[in-house]
Design a protein around this motif. Structure first.
Motif, PDB file in Angstrom:
ATOM      1  N   GLU A 338       0.836  -1.194   0.000  1.00  0.00           N
ATOM      2  CA  GLU A 338       0.000   0.000   0.000  1.00  0.00           C
ATOM      3  C   GLU A 338       0.879   1.255   0.000  1.00  0.00           C
ATOM      4  O   GLU A 338       1.871   1.335   0.719  1.00  0.00           O
ATOM      5  CB  GLU A 338      -0.931   0.024   1.200  1.00  0.00           C
ATOM      6  CG  GLU A 338      -1.892   1.216   1.169  1.00  0.00           C
ATOM      7  CD  GLU A 338      -2.973   1.169   2.223  1.00  0.00           C
ATOM      8  OE1 GLU A 338      -3.817   2.085   2.239  1.00  0.00           O
ATOM      9  OE2 GLU A 338      -2.973   0.216   3.033  1.00  0.00           O
ATOM     10  N   ASP A 369      -4.299   2.459  -2.262  1.00  0.00           N
ATOM     11  CA  ASP A 369      -3.842   1.940  -3.555  1.00  0.00           C
ATOM     12  C   ASP A 369      -2.640   1.017  -3.346  1.00  0.00           C
ATOM     13  O   ASP A 369      -1.735   1.333  -2.573  1.00  0.00           O
ATOM     14  CB  ASP A 369      -3.448   3.078  -4.492  1.00  0.00           C
ATOM     15  CG  ASP A 369      -4.654   3.868  -4.982  1.00  0.00           C
ATOM     16  OD1 ASP A 369      -5.726   3.262  -5.169  1.00  0.00           O
ATOM     17  OD2 ASP A 369      -4.528   5.092  -5.168  1.00  0.00           O
ATOM     18  N   ARG A 383      -6.581  -1.473  -6.271  1.00  0.00           N
ATOM     19  CA  ARG A 383      -7.123  -0.653  -5.196  1.00  0.00           C
ATOM     20  C   ARG A 383      -7.651  -1.526  -4.072  1.00  0.00           C
ATOM     21  O   ARG A 383      -8.243  -2.573  -4.323  1.00  0.00           O
ATOM     22  CB  ARG A 383      -8.288   0.200  -5.700  1.00  0.00           C
ATOM     23  CG  ARG A 383      -7.977   1.151  -6.825  1.00  0.00           C
ATOM     24  CD  ARG A 383      -9.276   1.803  -7.289  1.00  0.00           C
ATOM     25  NE  ARG A 383      -9.051   2.661  -8.448  1.00  0.00           N
ATOM     26  CZ  ARG A 383      -9.948   2.836  -9.413  1.00  0.00           C
ATOM     27  NH1 ARG A 383     -11.118   2.231  -9.336  1.00  0.00           N
ATOM     28  NH2 ARG A 383      -9.690   3.624 -10.424  1.00  0.00           N
ATOM     29  N   LYS A 385      -9.779  -0.050  -2.124  1.00  0.00           N
ATOM     30  CA  LYS A 385     -11.097   0.568  -2.019  1.00  0.00           C
ATOM     31  C   LYS A 385     -11.956   0.226  -3.232  1.00  0.00           C
ATOM     32  O   LYS A 385     -11.464   0.079  -4.347  1.00  0.00           O
ATOM     33  CB  LYS A 385     -10.946   2.079  -1.881  1.00  0.00           C
ATOM     34  CG  LYS A 385      -9.972   2.698  -2.866  1.00  0.00           C
ATOM     35  CD  LYS A 385      -9.507   4.057  -2.418  1.00  0.00           C
ATOM     36  CE  LYS A 385      -8.433   4.590  -3.372  1.00  0.00           C
ATOM     37  NZ  LYS A 385      -7.927   5.879  -2.968  1.00  0.00           N
TER      38      LYS A 385
END
Length: 493
Positions: A338, A369, A383, A385
Motif C-alpha cells: 500500500e 492503492d 485498489r 477501495k
C-alpha cells in the motif's frame, strides 16, 4: 495565501488582463472579477450567511458561478457542490446529509420544489451592470470545500479540503510544469467535481492564466473540439479517458498536429489510462498526454513531465512531485504494497455530523492503492477501495446500493465495476428480488423507471441483471467478483 485572488505581489500587473471568458464573448479582467467577488460577498452578508456556514451550490459552468465559488472561498464558507439539474433524490440526499444553511442556485425552477424544506438563494446567471463596492475585503483562511471521497476502504466519506491548500497545490503544480500567466486553459469539466473546480478553475488561476469557461462536456462538442482550441488559442487542456478515446475514434484516419495550432500541454489523471492509448494519441495528434496520480485527499502525488523523459515509463504514473514524500508498506511475500503519502496539501479531515474531525497533517496517509515505487516513479497495481472512475468522475457502489435498498427493501442490489472503452470504467447492477413478491416483470419495469428518474445519467449502469441468488462465502458475504461469470448475466432487463 498572501497572493490569493491575484491582487498582490507578482500578480499586481495582471489586473487588466482577461481572466475569464465565455464562448459568446463575455469576459472579465482580474480586477473586474475581484470586484464582482466582493459584490457577491455583500449578497451573502445580506442573506445572513457567516464565515464557516455550510452552503450547497448547484453548479453550472459559467462566469457567474465562478464568482459565487470564489466569493465562498474568500468569505470562508464551507462549500458543497452539486451538478446542475439534480434529481429530487440527489438534492434531498445532499440536504439531509449536509444540512446547509442555504442552497444557492442559478436555476429558478428549483424554487418550485415544495418538498425541499430549506432556504434557497436564487442568483441570476447574468451579471449586474453596475455594482458598488465600499472596500476590498480580506481573504479568510477558514474556507473549505467538502467533497465525497472513498476513504481508504471504498466506503463513502465526506472530506474537507482547505481552499488555501488547494491554492498552494495548484500553484506548486503550475511551477513544476512551467505554466505561466501567458497560458489559456479550456474548462469544460463540471464545476461540481474536482476536475472542473480545482484542476481547471483554481489551479490555472494560481498561475494568472486566462480560462475559457464552457458548458460541461457533451458528445456534440467533439465536432468543434479542434476548432475551439485553434480559435480561442487554447494552450492547456485536461482530458478524461472518454474524451481522449472519442477524439481517437473521430479522427481515426486523420493526423492533426495540435502543437501547430497552439496547444502546449495535455494533462490526464482523473482515471486510469492505458500507456498504449497515450502513445497512440501522441502519434495521431503530436502531443503526449501527461498523466498524473493523486487522490481527493492529497491532490497531486506524481506526474509525467514533458521535459523529463525519465518520468514517462510504461505501467507507471509519473514521478513523485517535489514537497511530497511516499513510502510503501509491502504485502507479505510481494514486491507490491500500500502506498502511503506525506504531503503539505493533505486534506483537513472528515466532515461528520456538521463538524470537522481533523487528521494528523504531519503523518503518512494511506492511499488505499496497492503498487510499488521505483526510482521515484509510482506504479498502481490495484485498489483496496471499491470505487469506480467513470469518465474521471468517482462513483461509490455502496451509495447506489444503499439508495436502491431504501427505495424497496425487498430488492437487494450489487453494483459491479466493469471495463468500458469509452469511459475507462463503468458498472453493471445485479438485483435479487424477495421470492415472496409476485409480478416480477412488472416490478422490474417500475424499478427501472424509478432508477432513471432518480439518478443522473452519469450513474446509469451499462446493464441491469436479475439473479436468483448472489454467490456468497460460508459467512454469508457476497463474492462480487464471481458475478463477472456469464451465468449471472442471462437475465438482463
Amino acid at each position: 495565501m498572501k497572493d490569493f485572488f491575484l491582487t498582490k505581489g507578482r500578480y499586481t500587473n495582471l489586473k487588466n488582463k482577461i481572466f475569464l471568458k465565455e464562448l459568446d464573448g463575455i469576459s472579465l479582467t482580474f480586477d473586474e472579477f475581484n470586484k464582482y467577488v466582493d459584490y457577491q460577498i455583500g449578497i451573502f452578508k445580506k442573506d445572513k450567511l457567516n464565515e464557516k456556514d455550510p452552503v450547497l451550490l448547484i453548479c453550472s459552468n459559467s462566469i457567474r458561478c465562478s464568482i459565487i465559488i470564489f466569493a465562498a472561498i474568500k468569505y470562508g464558507l464551507k462549500l458543497i457542490t452539486l451538478a446542475s439539474n439534480p434529481t429530487s433524490l440527489e438534492l434531498s440526499n445532499m440536504i439531509e446529509e449536509f444540512e446547509p444553511k442555504i442552497v444557492i442556485t442559478l436555476d429558478k425552477s428549483l424554487l418550485k420544489n415544495k418538498k425541499i424544506d430549506t432556504r434557497f438563494l436564487y442568483i441570476k446567471n447574468s451579471l449586474p451592470k453596475k455594482i458598488k463596492i465600499k472596500k476590498t475585503l480580506k481573504v479568510s483562511s477558514k474556507g473549505y470545500l467538502i467533497v465525497k471521497s472513498s476513504g481508504t476502504t471504498g466506503l463513502g466519506k465526506n472530506i474537507c479540503l482547505s481552499f488555501k491548500k488547494l491554492w498552494d497545490s495548484g500553484e506548486n503544480f503550475c511551477k513544476l510544469h512551467n505554466i505561466s500567466h501567458d497560458n489559456v486553459f479550456w474548462n469544460y469539466l463540471p464545476f461540481s467535481y474536482l476536475g472542473g473546480l480545482f484542476n481547471l478553475l483554481i489551479l490555472p488561476t494560481t498561475s494568472g492564466s486566462t480560462i475559457l469557461i464552457d458548458k460541461s462536456f457533451n458528445s456534440a462538442m467533439l465536432l468543434s473540439f479542434i476548432s475551439t482550441i485553434k480559435n480561442f488559442k487554447i494552450s492547456n487542456i485536461w482530458l478524461v479517458p472518454s474524451i481522449l478515446r472519442s477524439l481517437l475514434i473521430l479522427h481515426k484516419h486523420t493526423k492533426i498536429d495540435l502543437k501547430q495550432i497552439g496547444l502546449k500541454k495535455i494533462f490526464v489523471g482523473t482515471a486510469p489510462l492505458n500507456f498504449k492509448l497515450k502513445k497512440e494519441f501522441e502519434e495521431k495528434f503530436g502531443l503526449y498526454p501527461l498523466e498524473n496520480y493523486g487522490l481527493s485527499e492529497t491532490t497531486f502525488i506524481s506526474s509525467e513531465f514533458s521535459d523529463d523523459k525519465k518520468s514517462i515509463k510504461k505501467d507507471f504514473l509519473g514521478k513523485k512531485l517535489k514537497r511530497v514524500k511516499i513510502k510503501l508498506i509491502k504485502e507479505k511475500n510481494s514486491k507490491f504494497g500500500e502506498i502511503y503519502v506525506q504531503t503539505p496539501f493533505l486534506f483537513e479531515g472528515y466532515y461528520i455530523n456538521g463538524k470537522l474531525k481533523k487528521v494528523n497533517n504531519s503523518s503518512f496517509f494511506p492511499t488505499g492503492d496497492i503498487g510499488l515505487i521505483k526510482n521515484n516513479l509510482i506504479q498502481v497495481k490495484s485498489r483496496k477501495k471499491n470505487i469506480i472512475k467513470k469518465g474521471g468522475i468517482m462513483i461509490l457502489p455502496e451509495e447506489i446500493e444503499n439508495n436502491i435498498n431504501k427505495y424497496d427493501n425487498s430488492i437487494e442490489a450489487v453494483c459491479l465495476k466493469r471495463d468500458n472503452y469509452l469511459y475507462g470504467e463503468s458498472f453493471d447492477i445485479f438485483i435479487k428480488i424477495d421470492k415472496t413478491k409476485n409480478k416480477i416483470q412488472q416490478k422490474l419495469k417500475i424499478f427501472k423507471k424509478w432508477y432513471f428518474t432518480n439518478f443522473s445519467k452519469l450513474y446509469w449502469p451499462d446493464s441491469f441483471y436479475l439473479i436468483k441468488n448472489f454467490p456468497v462465502t460460508n459467512s454469508g458475504k457476497i463474492e462480487k467478483y464471481k458475478l463477472k461469470n456469464i451465468k449471472f448475466k442471462k437475465n438482463e432487463f
